[in-house]
Design a protein around this motif. Structure first.
Motif, PDB file in Angstrom:
ATOM      1  N   PHE A  59      28.789  26.830  69.524  1.00  0.00           N
ATOM      2  CA  PHE A  59      28.703  27.514  68.229  1.00  0.00           C
ATOM      3  C   PHE A  59      27.814  26.722  67.268  1.00  0.00           C
ATOM      4  O   PHE A  59      26.973  27.288  66.559  1.00  0.00           O
ATOM      5  CB  PHE A  59      30.100  27.711  67.624  1.00  0.00           C
ATOM      6  CG  PHE A  59      30.046  28.311  66.244  1.00  0.00           C
ATOM      7  CD1 PHE A  59      29.680  29.636  66.060  1.00  0.00           C
ATOM      8  CD2 PHE A  59      30.320  27.530  65.120  1.00  0.00           C
ATOM      9  CE1 PHE A  59      29.584  30.178  64.791  1.00  0.00           C
ATOM     10  CE2 PHE A  59      30.233  28.074  63.845  1.00  0.00           C
ATOM     11  CZ  PHE A  59      29.870  29.397  63.684  1.00  0.00           C
ATOM     12  N   ALA A  60      27.991  25.392  67.268  1.00  0.00           N
ATOM     13  CA  ALA A  60      27.191  24.546  66.367  1.00  0.00           C
ATOM     14  C   ALA A  60      25.709  24.673  66.705  1.00  0.00           C
ATOM     15  O   ALA A  60      24.855  24.719  65.820  1.00  0.00           O
ATOM     16  CB  ALA A  60      27.651  23.100  66.471  1.00  0.00           C
ATOM     17  N   HIS A  61      25.414  24.762  67.994  1.00  0.00           N
ATOM     18  CA  HIS A  61      24.018  24.918  68.431  1.00  0.00           C
ATOM     19  C   HIS A  61      23.427  26.217  67.849  1.00  0.00           C
ATOM     20  O   HIS A  61      22.268  26.269  67.446  1.00  0.00           O
ATOM     21  CB  HIS A  61      23.991  24.955  69.965  1.00  0.00           C
ATOM     22  CG  HIS A  61      22.634  25.183  70.527  1.00  0.00           C
ATOM     23  ND1 HIS A  61      21.652  24.220  70.516  1.00  0.00           N
ATOM     24  CD2 HIS A  61      22.077  26.284  71.101  1.00  0.00           C
ATOM     25  CE1 HIS A  61      20.555  24.711  71.052  1.00  0.00           C
ATOM     26  NE2 HIS A  61      20.775  25.968  71.414  1.00  0.00           N
ATOM     27  N   LEU A  62      24.271  27.232  67.794  1.00  0.00           N
ATOM     28  CA  LEU A  62      23.818  28.539  67.284  1.00  0.00           C
ATOM     29  C   LEU A  62      23.719  28.555  65.755  1.00  0.00           C
ATOM     30  O   LEU A  62      22.736  29.015  65.182  1.00  0.00           O
ATOM     31  CB  LEU A  62      24.822  29.607  67.744  1.00  0.00           C
ATOM     32  CG  LEU A  62      24.568  31.056  67.345  1.00  0.00           C
ATOM     33  CD1 LEU A  62      23.328  31.579  68.052  1.00  0.00           C
ATOM     34  CD2 LEU A  62      25.782  31.921  67.733  1.00  0.00           C
ATOM     35  N   ALA A  63      24.756  28.029  65.103  1.00  0.00           N
ATOM     36  CA  ALA A  63      24.869  28.222  63.652  1.00  0.00           C
ATOM     37  C   ALA A  63      24.256  27.100  62.823  1.00  0.00           C
ATOM     38  O   ALA A  63      23.996  27.292  61.640  1.00  0.00           O
ATOM     39  CB  ALA A  63      26.349  28.370  63.271  1.00  0.00           C
ATOM     40  N   VAL A  92      16.171  23.162  62.621  1.00  0.00           N
ATOM     41  CA  VAL A  92      14.869  23.766  62.291  1.00  0.00           C
ATOM     42  C   VAL A  92      15.070  25.051  61.490  1.00  0.00           C
ATOM     43  O   VAL A  92      14.385  25.312  60.493  1.00  0.00           O
ATOM     44  CB  VAL A  92      14.057  24.033  63.588  1.00  0.00           C
ATOM     45  CG1 VAL A  92      12.720  24.686  63.249  1.00  0.00           C
ATOM     46  CG2 VAL A  92      13.843  22.744  64.360  1.00  0.00           C
ATOM     47  N   CYS A  93      16.049  25.857  61.918  1.00  0.00           N
ATOM     48  CA  CYS A  93      16.300  27.122  61.200  1.00  0.00           C
ATOM     49  C   CYS A  93      16.803  26.846  59.784  1.00  0.00           C
ATOM     50  O   CYS A  93      16.414  27.539  58.836  1.00  0.00           O
ATOM     51  CB  CYS A  93      17.315  27.976  61.968  1.00  0.00           C
ATOM     52  SG  CYS A  93      16.631  28.651  63.474  1.00  0.00           S
ATOM     53  N   ASP A 136      12.310  35.198  67.413  1.00  0.00           N
ATOM     54  CA  ASP A 136      12.954  34.455  68.506  1.00  0.00           C
ATOM     55  C   ASP A 136      14.238  33.754  68.062  1.00  0.00           C
ATOM     56  O   ASP A 136      15.040  33.360  68.900  1.00  0.00           O
ATOM     57  CB  ASP A 136      11.973  33.413  69.075  1.00  0.00           C
ATOM     58  CG  ASP A 136      10.803  34.096  69.774  1.00  0.00           C
ATOM     59  OD1 ASP A 136      10.933  35.282  70.130  1.00  0.00           O
ATOM     60  OD2 ASP A 136       9.753  33.439  69.937  1.00  0.00           O
ATOM     61  N   ASN A 137      14.396  33.567  66.762  1.00  0.00           N
ATOM     62  CA  ASN A 137      15.571  32.839  66.264  1.00  0.00           C
ATOM     63  C   ASN A 137      16.525  33.725  65.465  1.00  0.00           C
ATOM     64  O   ASN A 137      17.307  33.224  64.647  1.00  0.00           O
ATOM     65  CB  ASN A 137      15.129  31.644  65.410  1.00  0.00           C
ATOM     66  CG  ASN A 137      14.506  30.568  66.268  1.00  0.00           C
ATOM     67  OD1 ASN A 137      15.204  29.852  66.975  1.00  0.00           O
ATOM     68  ND2 ASN A 137      13.188  30.500  66.259  1.00  0.00           N
ATOM     69  N   THR A 138      16.466  35.024  65.732  1.00  0.00           N
ATOM     70  CA  THR A 138      17.307  35.956  64.971  1.00  0.00           C
ATOM     71  C   THR A 138      18.779  35.539  64.985  1.00  0.00           C
ATOM     72  O   THR A 138      19.414  35.463  63.929  1.00  0.00           O
ATOM     73  CB  THR A 138      17.153  37.382  65.545  1.00  0.00           C
ATOM     74  OG1 THR A 138      15.793  37.762  65.421  1.00  0.00           O
ATOM     75  CG2 THR A 138      18.020  38.375  64.805  1.00  0.00           C
ATOM     76  N   GLY A 139      19.324  35.266  66.166  1.00  0.00           N
ATOM     77  CA  GLY A 139      20.759  34.931  66.280  1.00  0.00           C
ATOM     78  C   GLY A 139      21.122  33.719  65.430  1.00  0.00           C
ATOM     79  O   GLY A 139      22.168  33.697  64.767  1.00  0.00           O
ATOM     80  N   LYS A 140      20.246  32.713  65.441  1.00  0.00           N
ATOM     81  CA  LYS A 140      20.534  31.491  64.667  1.00  0.00           C
ATOM     82  C   LYS A 140      20.371  31.746  63.169  1.00  0.00           C
ATOM     83  O   LYS A 140      21.183  31.305  62.359  1.00  0.00           O
ATOM     84  CB  LYS A 140      19.580  30.372  65.104  1.00  0.00           C
ATOM     85  CG  LYS A 140      19.850  29.886  66.514  1.00  0.00           C
ATOM     86  CD  LYS A 140      18.835  28.856  66.928  1.00  0.00           C
ATOM     87  CE  LYS A 140      19.200  28.324  68.322  1.00  0.00           C
ATOM     88  NZ  LYS A 140      18.177  27.444  68.858  1.00  0.00           N
ATOM     89  N   LEU A 183       8.184  42.943  60.112  1.00  0.00           N
ATOM     90  CA  LEU A 183       6.858  42.552  60.630  1.00  0.00           C
ATOM     91  C   LEU A 183       7.010  41.749  61.925  1.00  0.00           C
ATOM     92  O   LEU A 183       6.189  41.865  62.834  1.00  0.00           O
ATOM     93  CB  LEU A 183       6.129  41.688  59.601  1.00  0.00           C
ATOM     94  CG  LEU A 183       5.272  42.384  58.552  1.00  0.00           C
ATOM     95  CD1 LEU A 183       4.473  41.323  57.790  1.00  0.00           C
ATOM     96  CD2 LEU A 183       4.301  43.384  59.166  1.00  0.00           C
ATOM     97  N   SER A 184       8.054  40.930  61.989  1.00  0.00           N
ATOM     98  CA  SER A 184       8.246  40.105  63.195  1.00  0.00           C
ATOM     99  C   SER A 184       8.500  41.001  64.411  1.00  0.00           C
ATOM    100  O   SER A 184       8.183  40.626  65.539  1.00  0.00           O
ATOM    101  CB  SER A 184       9.407  39.120  62.996  1.00  0.00           C
ATOM    102  OG  SER A 184      10.652  39.767  63.147  1.00  0.00           O
ATOM    103  N   CYS A 185       9.051  42.181  64.179  1.00  0.00           N
ATOM    104  CA  CYS A 185       9.277  43.116  65.286  1.00  0.00           C
ATOM    105  C   CYS A 185       7.941  43.665  65.786  1.00  0.00           C
ATOM    106  O   CYS A 185       7.744  43.856  66.983  1.00  0.00           O
ATOM    107  CB  CYS A 185      10.203  44.248  64.835  1.00  0.00           C
ATOM    108  SG  CYS A 185      11.844  43.650  64.420  1.00  0.00           S
TER     109      CYS A 185
END
Ligand code: NDP
Length: 438
Positions: A62-66, A70-71, A141-145, A228-230
């Motif tokens: 979870f920590a890796h995701l949230a 960089v994000c 590429d980082n939407t989830g984060k 735009l990213s889409c």
């Protein structure tokens, strides 16, 4: 009285606040789980195993995701960079509505500056990076984060402004006390409810007005870049961009830039003039708006979901957007012109407060005809996704719920403010939003 106590509770009070504050972030995350590059819903069939596979199984996952550094750095640069430009960038200073202590706040209006700056930067990056924008691919590429970054930021901001609401002012207010002006809705004394609905009316740090900033900057402009990213993703991976994705991008960009360039009008909207700034607005502005409003584009960007609209379908959807936009803009403009004293010849109702209610033109068709225009626009944002899954029509349903809720809230506010004059207006204009229906 500077800060009347709030007796009325919306959303079923504190228990409702807790449920909503839990459910809204989960909804944002859920949409990502069912619409992403690894798994995308088809129809209404949910593949629960594939959804479960994406859920972190341990704290470190979870920590890796949230908490991706960089994000977080990228979002901090975005948020605070915009805050500095919003507060100090070139523009004009405009007074807001008169507050309960008789004073008025000054707002820096610089939508044209921020919009032109962003476009110049975007164009410069596009040409310097060989007709591509790597930062847009980073976003995609980082939407989830990034979803988690904005959710946590929404919570942090809401706690910060709630805490700040108890700190005495450095300079006295119009009553010569150091009390902050609290919102009429958010001074119930119940900590959870006040945090949720917004305790302070206009939280500020120096000249930085946090509510006005959040309303039209970090989330609204992020939505533009997410869309735009889409396009960037579809172009990179499929070597083409579908007309449906272009349509969603153009429609939403027009809506976004219309709001940002016309930000002066937002100063009289209930969100700025009346509502406190708490979890609802902090989370709504930072996380809910960019991620749920971009759902259609995110869906279309995934290979296999791409939709190529036929010419007749394209023309019909554009016509619906133009029709909705016309009602939306013409009615909002008519009310603004009337309030500015430019339409005194139109039929109106006098009120005890001295101001008048327009009972003519668009405002004789229904009490909130502008909401109907907005709803037609919502349909035009969703129809380009075709009929592959109802999930991409979430915005239509959500906006209908939001607008009906806004209408009932506004009815309560106007009844209290205008009394008999409002009752007379409602008699003359009986339909609330949709003529002959509601
Ligand atoms: P309205 O533009 O309908 O404004 C309501 C206020 O206008 C009332 O409180 C009253 O304020 C004044 N008013 C109402 N009727 C009259 C009348 N007949 N004559 C004169 N004044 C009147 O609603 P909102 O501010 O909620 O929305 C503004 C726009 O923003 C809408 O088009 C809406 O669709 C859009 N919107 C879009 C959202 C989205 O997420 N897509 C979210 C929220 C809004 P006063 O006390 O000043 O007289």
């Amino acid at each position: 009285m500077l800060n009347p106590v709030t007796n009325h509770r919306e959303f079923f009070g504190a228990p409702g606040a807790v449920v909503i504050a839990g459910l809204l972030p989960l909804t944002v995350v859920f949409f990502h789980l069912i619409v992403n590059e690894n798994y995308s819903i088809q129809g209404l069939d949910l593949d629960l195993n594939r959804i479960a596979d994406q859920i972190p199984k341990s704290w470190s996952q979870f920590a890796h995701l949230a908490f991706d550094p960089v994000c977080w750095k990228a979002y901090a640069a975005w948020f605070f960079g915009l805050a500095v430009v919003h507060t100090f960038g070139p523009g004009k200073d405009v007074n807001g509505t008169v507050l309960r202590d008789g004073t008025q706040l000054t707002y820096r209006i610089n939508g044209p500056f921020i919009v032109s700056t962003l476009w110049v930067l975007l164009a410069a990056r596009f040409f310097s990076a060989n007709y591509s924008v790597p930062e847009l691919q980073f976003l995609y590429d980082n939407t989830g984060k990034l979803i988690w970054v904005t959710i946590i930021s929404g919570f942090l901001l809401s706690f910060a402004v709630y805490g700040m609401s108890f700190v005495p002012l450095r300079t006295p207010n119009g009553f010569n006390t150091r009390d902050r002006i609290l919102s009429e809705n958010g001074n119930s004394g119940n900590k959870v409810y006040d945090w949720f609905i917004g305790r302070e009316l206009n939280p500020r740090i120096g000249p930085w007005d946090i509510k006005a900033f959040c309303e039209l900057r970090p989330g609204m402009l992020l939505l533009f870049f997410l869309n735009l990213s889409c396009i960037q993703n579809q172009w990179t991976k499929q070597g083409r961009v579908s007309n449906s994705l272009v349509l969603v991008n153009v429609f939403q960009a027009v809506y976004i830039f219309d709001a940002v360039l016309g930000e002066e009008a937002s100063l009289s909207m209930p969100d700025i003039a009346h509502d406190g700034f708490g979890f609802m607005l902090a989370f709504g502005d930072l996380a809910w708006l960019p991620w749920t409003y971009s759902l259609q584009a995110r869906y279309l960007a995934i290979e296999g979901n791409s939709v190529d609209l036929s010419w007749p379908a394209l023309v019909l959807i554009v016509a619906l957007n133009v029709f909705g936009s016309y009602i939306y803009r013409a009615s909002n403009k008519q009310k603004a012109d009337f309030k500015a004293g430019r339409l005194d010849h139109m039929k109106s109702i006098s009120t005890p407060s001295g101001s008048k209610l327009l009972a003519d033109g668009w405002w004789a068709v229904s009490q909130h005809i502008n909401y109907l225009g907005d709803w037609f626009i919502a349909w035009s944002w969703c129809l380009p996704t075709g009929f592959q899954t109802p999930v991409t029509y979430f915005y239509v349903l959500y906006l209908a719920t939001l607008l009906v809720h806004r209408q009932t809230r506004d009815d309560t506010k106007c009844s209290a403010k205008y009394g008999e004059a409002w009752a007379q207006y409602k008699k003359q204009v009986p339909f609330k939003i949709v003529p002959f229906v509601y």
